[in-house]
Design an enzyme around this catalytic site. Sequence first.
Site, PDB file in Angstrom:
ATOM      1  N   GLY A 221     -14.931   4.864   4.621  1.00  0.00           N
ATOM      2  CA  GLY A 221     -14.180   6.026   5.101  1.00  0.00           C
ATOM      3  C   GLY A 221     -14.539   6.287   6.553  1.00  0.00           C
ATOM      4  O   GLY A 221     -15.601   5.857   7.031  1.00  0.00           O
ATOM      5  N   ASP A 222     -13.643   6.968   7.263  1.00  0.00           N
ATOM      6  CA  ASP A 222     -13.904   7.268   8.681  1.00  0.00           C
ATOM      7  C   ASP A 222     -14.895   8.419   8.810  1.00  0.00           C
ATOM      8  O   ASP A 222     -14.901   9.342   7.983  1.00  0.00           O
ATOM      9  CB  ASP A 222     -12.592   7.626   9.390  1.00  0.00           C
TER      10      ASP A 222
ATOM     11  N   HIS B  98     -14.292  -3.843  13.879  1.00  0.00           N
ATOM     12  CA  HIS B  98     -14.214  -2.396  13.642  1.00  0.00           C
ATOM     13  C   HIS B  98     -14.571  -1.682  14.942  1.00  0.00           C
ATOM     14  O   HIS B  98     -15.412  -2.172  15.711  1.00  0.00           O
ATOM     15  CB  HIS B  98     -15.195  -2.021  12.518  1.00  0.00           C
TER      16      HIS B  98
ATOM     17  N   TYR C 194     -11.584  -6.509   9.559  1.00  0.00           N
ATOM     18  CA  TYR C 194     -10.995  -6.108  10.851  1.00  0.00           C
ATOM     19  C   TYR C 194     -10.866  -7.319  11.785  1.00  0.00           C
ATOM     20  O   TYR C 194     -11.849  -7.718  12.420  1.00  0.00           O
ATOM     21  CB  TYR C 194     -11.894  -5.022  11.482  1.00  0.00           C
TER      22      TYR C 194
ATOM     23  N   GLN D 118      -7.273  -4.845   8.300  1.00  0.00           N
ATOM     24  CA  GLN D 118      -6.661  -3.786   9.106  1.00  0.00           C
ATOM     25  C   GLN D 118      -5.364  -4.350   9.685  1.00  0.00           C
ATOM     26  O   GLN D 118      -5.235  -5.570   9.860  1.00  0.00           O
ATOM     27  CB  GLN D 118      -7.655  -3.473  10.237  1.00  0.00           C
TER      28      GLN D 118
ATOM     29  N   ALA E 200     -19.903   0.594   3.251  1.00  0.00           N
ATOM     30  CA  ALA E 200     -19.136   0.149   2.078  1.00  0.00           C
ATOM     31  C   ALA E 200     -19.970  -0.818   1.242  1.00  0.00           C
ATOM     32  O   ALA E 200     -19.879  -0.823   0.004  1.00  0.00           O
ATOM     33  CB  ALA E 200     -17.841  -0.515   2.536  1.00  0.00           C
TER      34      ALA E 200
ATOM     35  N   GLU F 275       0.863  -1.194   0.000  1.00  0.00           N
ATOM     36  CA  GLU F 275       0.000   0.000   0.000  1.00  0.00           C
ATOM     37  C   GLU F 275       0.891   1.234   0.000  1.00  0.00           C
ATOM     38  O   GLU F 275       1.870   1.288   0.748  1.00  0.00           O
ATOM     39  CB  GLU F 275      -0.900   0.031   1.244  1.00  0.00           C
TER      40      GLU F 275
ATOM     41  N   GLN G 160       4.007   6.779  15.777  1.00  0.00           N
ATOM     42  CA  GLN G 160       3.204   6.175  14.712  1.00  0.00           C
ATOM     43  C   GLN G 160       2.243   5.136  15.305  1.00  0.00           C
ATOM     44  O   GLN G 160       1.053   5.130  14.986  1.00  0.00           O
ATOM     45  CB  GLN G 160       4.179   5.507  13.728  1.00  0.00           C
TER      46      GLN G 160
ATOM     47  N   HIS H 143      -8.140   2.952  -4.012  1.00  0.00           N
ATOM     48  CA  HIS H 143      -9.070   2.973  -2.874  1.00  0.00           C
ATOM     49  C   HIS H 143     -10.168   3.995  -3.177  1.00  0.00           C
ATOM     50  O   HIS H 143      -9.905   5.032  -3.790  1.00  0.00           O
ATOM     51  CB  HIS H 143      -8.355   3.403  -1.588  1.00  0.00           C
TER      52      HIS H 143
HETATM   53  P1  FAD Z   1     -17.987  -0.440   6.520  1.00  0.00           P
HETATM   54  O1  FAD Z   1     -17.816  -1.769   5.885  1.00  0.00           O
HETATM   55  O2  FAD Z   1     -19.164   0.355   6.090  1.00  0.00           O
HETATM   56  O3  FAD Z   1     -18.040  -0.688   8.098  1.00  0.00           O
HETATM   57  C1  FAD Z   1     -18.123   0.396   9.031  1.00  0.00           C
HETATM   58  C2  FAD Z   1     -18.932  -0.041  10.249  1.00  0.00           C
HETATM   59  O4  FAD Z   1     -20.295  -0.294   9.858  1.00  0.00           O
HETATM   60  C3  FAD Z   1     -18.455  -1.345  10.880  1.00  0.00           C
HETATM   61  O5  FAD Z   1     -18.688  -1.268  12.269  1.00  0.00           O
HETATM   62  C4  FAD Z   1     -19.339  -2.416  10.254  1.00  0.00           C
HETATM   63  O6  FAD Z   1     -19.469  -3.569  11.056  1.00  0.00           O
HETATM   64  C5  FAD Z   1     -20.656  -1.665  10.091  1.00  0.00           C
HETATM   65  N1  FAD Z   1     -21.397  -2.121   8.898  1.00  0.00           N
HETATM   66  C6  FAD Z   1     -20.876  -2.346   7.667  1.00  0.00           C
HETATM   67  N2  FAD Z   1     -21.843  -2.702   6.798  1.00  0.00           N
HETATM   68  C7  FAD Z   1     -22.999  -2.718   7.517  1.00  0.00           C
HETATM   69  C8  FAD Z   1     -24.339  -2.989   7.172  1.00  0.00           C
HETATM   70  N3  FAD Z   1     -24.668  -3.326   5.906  1.00  0.00           N
HETATM   71  N4  FAD Z   1     -25.278  -2.888   8.139  1.00  0.00           N
HETATM   72  C9  FAD Z   1     -24.934  -2.530   9.409  1.00  0.00           C
HETATM   73  N5  FAD Z   1     -23.665  -2.245   9.799  1.00  0.00           N
HETATM   74  C10 FAD Z   1     -22.718  -2.339   8.856  1.00  0.00           C
HETATM   75  N6  FAD Z   1      -9.952   5.145   4.710  1.00  0.00           N
HETATM   76  C11 FAD Z   1      -9.844   6.155   3.819  1.00  0.00           C
HETATM   77  O7  FAD Z   1     -10.433   7.227   4.016  1.00  0.00           O
HETATM   78  N7  FAD Z   1      -9.058   6.046   2.688  1.00  0.00           N
HETATM   79  C12 FAD Z   1      -8.406   4.895   2.383  1.00  0.00           C
HETATM   80  O8  FAD Z   1      -7.716   4.825   1.357  1.00  0.00           O
HETATM   81  C13 FAD Z   1      -8.505   3.785   3.297  1.00  0.00           C
HETATM   82  N8  FAD Z   1      -7.897   2.604   3.043  1.00  0.00           N
HETATM   83  C14 FAD Z   1      -8.096   1.537   3.891  1.00  0.00           C
HETATM   84  C15 FAD Z   1      -7.529   0.286   3.570  1.00  0.00           C
HETATM   85  C16 FAD Z   1      -7.701  -0.819   4.410  1.00  0.00           C
HETATM   86  C17 FAD Z   1      -7.102  -2.158   4.023  1.00  0.00           C
HETATM   87  C18 FAD Z   1      -8.447  -0.668   5.621  1.00  0.00           C
HETATM   88  C19 FAD Z   1      -8.604  -1.837   6.551  1.00  0.00           C
HETATM   89  C20 FAD Z   1      -9.012   0.560   5.944  1.00  0.00           C
HETATM   90  C21 FAD Z   1      -8.856   1.672   5.092  1.00  0.00           C
HETATM   91  N9  FAD Z   1      -9.441   2.915   5.370  1.00  0.00           N
HETATM   92  C22 FAD Z   1      -9.312   3.965   4.481  1.00  0.00           C
HETATM   93  C23 FAD Z   1     -10.155   3.131   6.637  1.00  0.00           C
HETATM   94  C24 FAD Z   1     -11.679   2.854   6.529  1.00  0.00           C
HETATM   95  O9  FAD Z   1     -12.273   3.823   5.707  1.00  0.00           O
HETATM   96  C25 FAD Z   1     -12.246   2.905   7.944  1.00  0.00           C
HETATM   97  O10 FAD Z   1     -11.802   1.805   8.691  1.00  0.00           O
HETATM   98  C26 FAD Z   1     -13.748   3.111   8.078  1.00  0.00           C
HETATM   99  O11 FAD Z   1     -14.048   3.487   9.410  1.00  0.00           O
HETATM  100  C27 FAD Z   1     -14.583   1.878   7.759  1.00  0.00           C
HETATM  101  O12 FAD Z   1     -14.555   1.594   6.436  1.00  0.00           O
HETATM  102  P2  FAD Z   1     -15.226   0.230   5.872  1.00  0.00           P
HETATM  103  O13 FAD Z   1     -15.150   0.281   4.422  1.00  0.00           O
HETATM  104  O14 FAD Z   1     -14.692  -0.962   6.563  1.00  0.00           O
HETATM  105  O15 FAD Z   1     -16.741   0.484   6.366  1.00  0.00           O
END
Ligand code: FAD
Length: 290
Positions: free
Chosen positions: A108-109, A150, A146, A177, A123, A16, A213, A77
């Site tokens: 995204g966060d 998460h 995760y 993660q 997502a 990455e 970090q 991403h």
């Molecule tokens: P989701 O899959 O939407 O999950 C978020 C929360 O919602 C979790 O608690 C999950 O259990 C819950 N959830 C998910 N789907 C559902 C559903 N259908 N119904 C109910 N609850 C649900 N961030 C960036 O901004 N830019 C990046 O380039 C980036 N790269 C990353 C790369 C990796 C490998 C990882 C692990 C993380 C990265 N992140 C990045 C961080 C990521 O955006 C955050 O961890 C964010 O908080 C969650 O993203 P997610 O896609 O996992 O979300």
Amino acid sequence: MKTTDIFAKKPVLSFEVFPPKRTNPVETIYETLDSLRKLNPDFISVTYGAGGSENCKATTEIASRIKNEYGIESVAHLPCIGLKRDDVISLLGGFKRAGIDNILALRGDIPEGGRPDGDFEHASDLISFIKEHDEFREFNVLAACYPEGHTESENILTDIRSLKTKVDAGADHLITQLFFDNDCFYRFRERASLAGIHVPVEAGIMPVTNKKQIERMVSLCGVSLPSKFTAMMERYEHNPEAMRDAGIAYAVDQIVDLIARGVDGIHLYTMNNPYVAAKIHEAVCRLLAA
Ligand code: FAD
């Protein structure tokens, strides 16, 4: 090429990288990539800072050059928080025109000020959206997972249920993660499999090279730190070179164990540091090929 096709060869090694900060010219990343390409990774993914069209431009440009000039498969991403459907159509169109085949679909966060208005809650909504559109269905979709759950999830089981929703929506390949305790990964892998998740899962490994970090990572992602890891940090925190070497050794130790136990792939969070990536590669490249 789709990253899922690479898993015929196992374990996969991927990296990455992130676009340079706004104060640095975009060219600085190409010096990093010139070094990383020599390590022959199976693919390189490029992060995207949620919430800005400039961020998207940099991600697209870098992912496109990795693929079209360096001849290495790339992954762009895409965090969907705060985006409207039309924004996503335009971003996906840009990735497609740039020749990118693989998207890491993310939410995204949530910013401290609260969730911005947008058309995508999770997502999985973005993944369904991609798969519902004829012109985008061909994208290979990756998603995040995760091993320790998460931070927003009630517990690991509800998190795995959400992960299954992402996979059912069309995620073809998962990247974890970062984690420092391999047992968390093995427990997660078993639970995911029992939940019916059978797509490849790459283990995200971050070599830690300084204490600040790691403190930031722990506060952001809530990963647990085994005692042998905290002992290492305490012993070397005031000696940057020793800390870097110890961080590399710790990551190598994790990777050796993961390969021995049949991991699908290692995704190295390089932090744009080719020296660290090269040292790790040197230590494990024969194991990856064996
Ligand atoms: P989701 O899959 O939407 O999950 C978020 C929360 O919602 C979790 O608690 C999950 O259990 C819950 N959830 C998910 N789907 C559902 C559903 N259908 N119904 C109910 N609850 C649900 N961030 C960036 O901004 N830019 C990046 O380039 C980036 N790269 C990353 C790369 C990796 C490998 C990882 C692990 C993380 C990265 N992140 C990045 C961080 C990521 O955006 C955050 O961890 C964010 O908080 C969650 O993203 P997610 O896609 O996992 O979300």
